[in-house]
Motif scaffolding. Sequence first.
Motif, short mmCIF file in Angstrom:
data_model
loop_
_atom_site.label_atom_id
_atom_site.label_comp_id
_atom_site.label_asym_id
_atom_site.label_seq_id
_atom_site.Cartn_x
_atom_site.Cartn_y
_atom_site.Cartn_z
N LEU A 61 -8.15 11.50 -10.21
CA LEU A 61 -6.85 10.91 -10.52
C LEU A 61 -5.78 11.79 -9.89
O LEU A 61 -5.81 13.01 -10.05
N ALA A 62 -4.84 11.19 -9.15
CA ALA A 62 -3.84 11.97 -8.41
C ALA A 62 -2.64 12.28 -9.30
O ALA A 62 -1.91 11.38 -9.70
N LEU A 63 -2.46 13.55 -9.61
CA LEU A 63 -1.30 13.97 -10.41
C LEU A 63 -0.09 14.10 -9.49
O LEU A 63 -0.19 14.66 -8.39
N PRO A 64 1.07 13.62 -9.92
CA PRO A 64 2.25 13.56 -9.05
C PRO A 64 2.96 14.90 -8.89
O PRO A 64 4.09 15.09 -9.35
N LEU A 65 2.32 15.83 -8.19
CA LEU A 65 2.93 17.12 -7.91
C LEU A 65 3.63 17.09 -6.55
O LEU A 65 3.19 16.37 -5.64
N PRO A 66 4.72 17.85 -6.37
CA PRO A 66 5.50 17.75 -5.13
C PRO A 66 4.81 18.33 -3.91
O PRO A 66 5.11 17.95 -2.79
N TRP A 67 3.85 19.25 -4.08
CA TRP A 67 3.15 19.85 -2.95
C TRP A 67 1.75 19.26 -2.87
O TRP A 67 0.94 19.41 -3.78
N HIS A 68 1.47 18.62 -1.74
CA HIS A 68 0.23 17.84 -1.62
C HIS A 68 -1.01 18.71 -1.81
O HIS A 68 -1.92 18.36 -2.55
N GLY A 69 -1.06 19.85 -1.12
CA GLY A 69 -2.24 20.71 -1.21
C GLY A 69 -2.51 21.16 -2.64
O GLY A 69 -3.65 21.14 -3.11
N LEU A 70 -1.45 21.57 -3.33
CA LEU A 70 -1.60 21.97 -4.73
C LEU A 70 -2.02 20.78 -5.59
O LEU A 70 -2.87 20.91 -6.48
N PRO A 128 -9.59 10.84 3.79
CA PRO A 128 -9.92 11.60 2.58
C PRO A 128 -8.76 12.50 2.16
O PRO A 128 -7.92 12.88 2.98
N LYS A 129 -8.76 12.83 0.87
CA LYS A 129 -7.77 13.75 0.30
C LYS A 129 -6.33 13.29 0.52
O LYS A 129 -5.43 14.10 0.73
N THR A 130 -6.13 11.98 0.47
CA THR A 130 -4.80 11.39 0.63
C THR A 130 -4.47 10.54 -0.59
O THR A 130 -5.20 9.58 -0.90
N TYR A 131 -3.43 10.91 -1.30
CA TYR A 131 -3.00 10.10 -2.44
C TYR A 131 -2.71 8.67 -1.97
O TYR A 131 -2.05 8.45 -0.95
N HIS A 132 -3.15 7.69 -2.75
CA HIS A 132 -2.81 6.31 -2.43
C HIS A 132 -3.02 5.41 -3.64
O HIS A 132 -3.73 5.74 -4.58
N ARG A 133 -2.36 4.29 -3.59
CA ARG A 133 -2.52 3.23 -4.58
C ARG A 133 -2.07 1.93 -3.93
O ARG A 133 -1.50 1.94 -2.83
N LEU A 134 -2.34 0.81 -4.57
CA LEU A 134 -1.94 -0.47 -4.01
C LEU A 134 -1.57 -1.42 -5.14
O LEU A 134 -1.92 -1.20 -6.30
N LEU A 149 0.85 -1.18 0.00
CA LEU A 149 0.00 0.00 0.00
C LEU A 149 0.89 1.24 0.00
O LEU A 149 1.78 1.38 0.85
N TYR A 150 0.67 2.13 -0.96
CA TYR A 150 1.48 3.33 -1.13
C TYR A 150 0.65 4.55 -0.76
O TYR A 150 -0.56 4.62 -1.02
N LYS A 151 1.31 5.54 -0.17
CA LYS A 151 0.63 6.78 0.21
C LYS A 151 1.45 7.96 -0.26
O LYS A 151 2.69 7.93 -0.18
N GLY A 152 0.78 9.00 -0.75
CA GLY A 152 1.48 10.16 -1.29
C GLY A 152 2.19 9.80 -2.58
O GLY A 152 1.73 8.96 -3.34
N VAL A 153 3.31 10.45 -2.83
CA VAL A 153 4.08 10.18 -4.05
C VAL A 153 5.33 9.36 -3.74
O VAL A 153 6.20 9.21 -4.60
N PRO A 189 7.69 6.41 -3.65
CA PRO A 189 7.75 5.18 -4.43
C PRO A 189 7.89 3.93 -3.57
O PRO A 189 7.73 2.81 -4.06
N LYS A 190 8.18 4.12 -2.27
CA LYS A 190 8.31 2.97 -1.37
C LYS A 190 6.97 2.72 -0.67
O LYS A 190 6.25 3.67 -0.34
N PRO A 191 6.62 1.45 -0.44
CA PRO A 191 5.34 1.16 0.22
C PRO A 191 5.23 1.81 1.59
O PRO A 191 6.18 1.83 2.37
#
Length: 217
Positions: free
Chosen positions: A172-181, A106-112, A79-83, A85-87
Amino acid sequence: MLAFFCSPSPVRVNRASQNPILYENGRSAVSFYASDEEYVFRTTLPPRDASGISIMEPPCHYHIHQTETFRMVKGTMSLYKGVDPKPWKQLAVTADGKQPTATVPPKTYHRLQNASSTDELIFDVRLSPVDYEVEERFFRNFFGYLDDCKNANQAPSLFQLMVFLYHADIPLALPLPWHGLGIVVSWVYTAATAMWGQWVLGYKVSYPEYYEEKKAM
């Protein structure tokens, strides 16, 4: 209007009455629980092997309003959170049979993804707050469309996928460096692409082959 700019739609296989629903020639599946159950559905992902990435492995995304909880049933989940690359977590059923869970707010980037190249991954998903019909409509359409595209050997339309995601409040979560943006830009991108796809290109939120709309009483 301007529908001729759409990618050709694959032949839609009628799975609207199936539960569980089998995808990828039976290698993956989704099974919906009753609407009064604690968890919404169960997912089966095949091993991450030479056959390629499963359609059931979600892209990085976030939920605008919902908290999502995963409960392990079989296998090992990365399970990955944010951007990062490590689980964030590795989840697996313990030797004494305990089923670990992980919760993403809510409002937390994630993938699995399935952490194994040999064993299938099975897990349950709970969403809170939940509108059961919205969830079932989204997942049946999203995975049904992806599976039909895969069977037709054609790339899915980004516009169609964004229509599905937008109407389920899952940008869809775009990989931007600042989470809020990233949260704001991802929502704007998903909404704009979905609106173009739906109102200009003619893509639909739901298809009868994938989901049976509930009749009003």
